[in-house]
Design an enzyme around this catalytic site. Structure first.
Site, mmCIF file in Angstrom:
data_model
loop_
_atom_site.group_PDB
_atom_site.id
_atom_site.type_symbol
_atom_site.label_atom_id
_atom_site.label_comp_id
_atom_site.label_asym_id
_atom_site.label_seq_id
_atom_site.Cartn_x
_atom_site.Cartn_y
_atom_site.Cartn_z
ATOM 1 N N LYS A 1 0.124 4.211 -0.180
ATOM 2 C CA LYS A 1 -0.516 5.383 0.437
ATOM 3 C C LYS A 1 -0.292 6.605 -0.449
ATOM 4 O O LYS A 1 -0.233 6.448 -1.680
ATOM 5 C CB LYS A 1 0.006 5.575 1.874
ATOM 6 C CG LYS A 1 -0.124 4.269 2.693
ATOM 7 C CD LYS A 1 0.075 4.455 4.161
ATOM 8 C CE LYS A 1 -0.083 3.100 4.857
ATOM 9 N NZ LYS A 1 0.010 3.175 6.306
ATOM 10 N N HIS B 1 -9.327 0.960 4.950
ATOM 11 C CA HIS B 1 -8.058 1.155 5.666
ATOM 12 C C HIS B 1 -8.285 2.080 6.858
ATOM 13 O O HIS B 1 -9.101 2.999 6.790
ATOM 14 C CB HIS B 1 -7.016 1.746 4.712
ATOM 15 C CG HIS B 1 -5.640 1.730 5.295
ATOM 16 N ND1 HIS B 1 -5.223 2.685 6.193
ATOM 17 C CD2 HIS B 1 -4.621 0.860 5.153
ATOM 18 C CE1 HIS B 1 -3.974 2.383 6.563
ATOM 19 N NE2 HIS B 1 -3.593 1.294 5.949
ATOM 20 N N GLU C 1 -6.696 4.495 7.925
ATOM 21 C CA GLU C 1 -6.531 5.925 7.625
ATOM 22 C C GLU C 1 -7.779 6.492 6.956
ATOM 23 O O GLU C 1 -8.133 7.654 7.164
ATOM 24 C CB GLU C 1 -5.275 6.131 6.758
ATOM 25 C CG GLU C 1 -4.010 5.916 7.595
ATOM 26 C CD GLU C 1 -2.832 5.325 6.844
ATOM 27 O OE1 GLU C 1 -2.798 5.378 5.606
ATOM 28 O OE2 GLU C 1 -1.921 4.792 7.524
ATOM 29 N N GLY D 1 2.833 2.325 10.799
ATOM 30 C CA GLY D 1 3.767 3.444 10.659
ATOM 31 C C GLY D 1 4.487 3.813 11.942
ATOM 32 O O GLY D 1 5.104 4.871 12.027
ATOM 33 N N GLU E 1 -4.975 -5.024 10.544
ATOM 34 C CA GLU E 1 -3.951 -4.013 10.752
ATOM 35 C C GLU E 1 -4.216 -3.282 12.070
ATOM 36 O O GLU E 1 -5.047 -2.365 12.115
ATOM 37 C CB GLU E 1 -3.978 -2.982 9.613
ATOM 38 C CG GLU E 1 -3.687 -3.560 8.260
ATOM 39 C CD GLU E 1 -3.145 -2.498 7.300
ATOM 40 O OE1 GLU E 1 -2.037 -2.697 6.800
ATOM 41 O OE2 GLU E 1 -3.802 -1.465 7.095
ATOM 42 N N ASN F 1 0.864 -1.182 0.000
ATOM 43 C CA ASN F 1 0.000 0.000 0.000
ATOM 44 C C ASN F 1 0.904 1.236 0.000
ATOM 45 O O ASN F 1 1.473 1.584 1.035
ATOM 46 C CB ASN F 1 -0.893 -0.041 1.255
ATOM 47 C CG ASN F 1 -1.729 1.222 1.423
ATOM 48 O OD1 ASN F 1 -1.779 2.065 0.525
ATOM 49 N ND2 ASN F 1 -2.387 1.351 2.566
ATOM 50 N N SER G 1 3.841 -2.164 10.286
ATOM 51 C CA SER G 1 5.296 -2.211 10.479
ATOM 52 C C SER G 1 5.929 -3.534 10.051
ATOM 53 O O SER G 1 6.884 -3.994 10.673
ATOM 54 C CB SER G 1 5.655 -1.871 11.931
ATOM 55 O OG SER G 1 5.245 -0.542 12.235
HETATM 56 P P1 13P Z 1 3.310 0.407 7.735
HETATM 57 O O1 13P Z 1 3.853 -0.861 7.092
HETATM 58 O O2 13P Z 1 4.015 1.638 7.262
HETATM 59 O O3 13P Z 1 3.203 0.280 9.198
HETATM 60 O O4 13P Z 1 1.799 0.562 7.172
HETATM 61 C C1 13P Z 1 0.942 -0.510 7.235
HETATM 62 C C2 13P Z 1 -0.278 -0.169 6.471
HETATM 63 O O5 13P Z 1 -1.044 0.682 6.860
HETATM 64 C C3 13P Z 1 -0.530 -0.887 5.205
HETATM 65 O O6 13P Z 1 -1.814 -0.663 4.743
#
Ligand code: 13P
Length: 252
Positions: free
Chosen positions: A11, A96, A98, A174, A168, A9, A214
């Site tokens: 983002k 997601h 976010e 992150g 997740e 992803n 992560s």
């Molecule tokens: P990170 O791998 O940066 O923690 O992000 C995970 C994520 O949100 C994938 O959709």
């Protein structure tokens, strides 16, 4: 035996030029994939059509990070499943954390999108996960149960078999704070149990579930070899060809 599916992803990262560079790097590193392993990249919308062309002949597949639940119309700023398909997408990430946190996605709106994705021939990667506060309050299982049941409302067994569920934990996204393999496995097992309740075990055993939060080359192997973890949804580490390729290799 379920395939292992590793999705990146991106983002809101990489402009058009940077996307070309990353895709070319990935194509070189992942010219062939380990047996039983799939690799998907989910770049920003504007890079999708270009990615489709660049990925011709590559085993890497394409997905989007979101969509709207209509095919066309007066929905300024939105992108439809029909558009995603024409840009070469086979997958779409939905719900997601976010999107839930900043853009108002709810279990009900995610459920609407999941249904639309499935009738449009896209495979949804449906995201669930608890916040740190929820984990500390010991309500992780309730939160995940509500999210899974809400997102999957009225989805048939035939459709859920095709879908992917990504766990997740929000506190691991992150932050560099990865869930331990046991913590991740426990929630994946809960999800598999919920799928068994809803659809029976034959169907539940077919659904691919990913862990996200992560994931890095050095922790991927242990996570990916838990009995109920069938893949990873990778954020930060998918922005470099080396590290995404290493995670894909770790799934073998
Ligand atoms: P990170 O791998 O940066 O923690 O992000 C995970 C994520 O949100 C994938 O959709």
């Amino acid at each position: 035996m379920r395939n292992k599916i590793i999705a990146g992803n991106w983002k809101m990262n990489k402009d058009l030029n940077e996307s070309v560079e990353l895709i070319n790097g990935l194509k070189a590193k992942l010219a062939t994939l380990p047996k039983g392993v799939q690799a998907i990249i989910c770049p920003p919308y504007i890079s999708l059509a270009q990615a489709k062309d660049l990925l011709k002949g590559s085993p890497i597949e394409l997905g989007a990070q979101n969509m709207y639940h209509e095919d066309e119309g007066a929905f300024t700023g939105e992108i439809s499943p029909k558009m995603l398909k024409s840009a070469g997408c086979k997958y779409v990430i939905l719900g997601h954390s976010e999107r839930r946190q900043y853009f108002g996605d709810t279990d009900a709106s995610i459920n609407t999108k999941v249904k639309k994705a499935l009738t449009s021939g896209l495979i949804p990667i449906i995201c669930v996960g608890e916040t740190l506060q929820e984990r500390e309050k010991n309500i992780t299982n309730q939160v995940i149960t509500t999210q899974v049941k809400g997102c999957l409302k009225d989805i048939s067994a035939a459709d859920i078999e095709k879908s992917i569920i990504a766990y997740e934990p929000v506190w691991a996204i992150g932050t560099g704070k990865v869930a331990t393999p046991q913590q991740a496995q426990d929630v994946h097992k809960l999800i598999r149990g919920l799928l068994t309740q809803l659809y029976g075990s034959a169907t539940a055993e077919k659904v691919v579930t990913q862990y996200g939060g992560s994931v890095k080359p050095d922790n991927a192997k242990e996570l990916l070899h838990q009995p109920d973890i069938d893949g990873a949804l990778v954020g930060g580490a998918c922005l470099k060809a080396d590290s995404f390729a290493a995670i894909v290799q770790a799934a073998e």
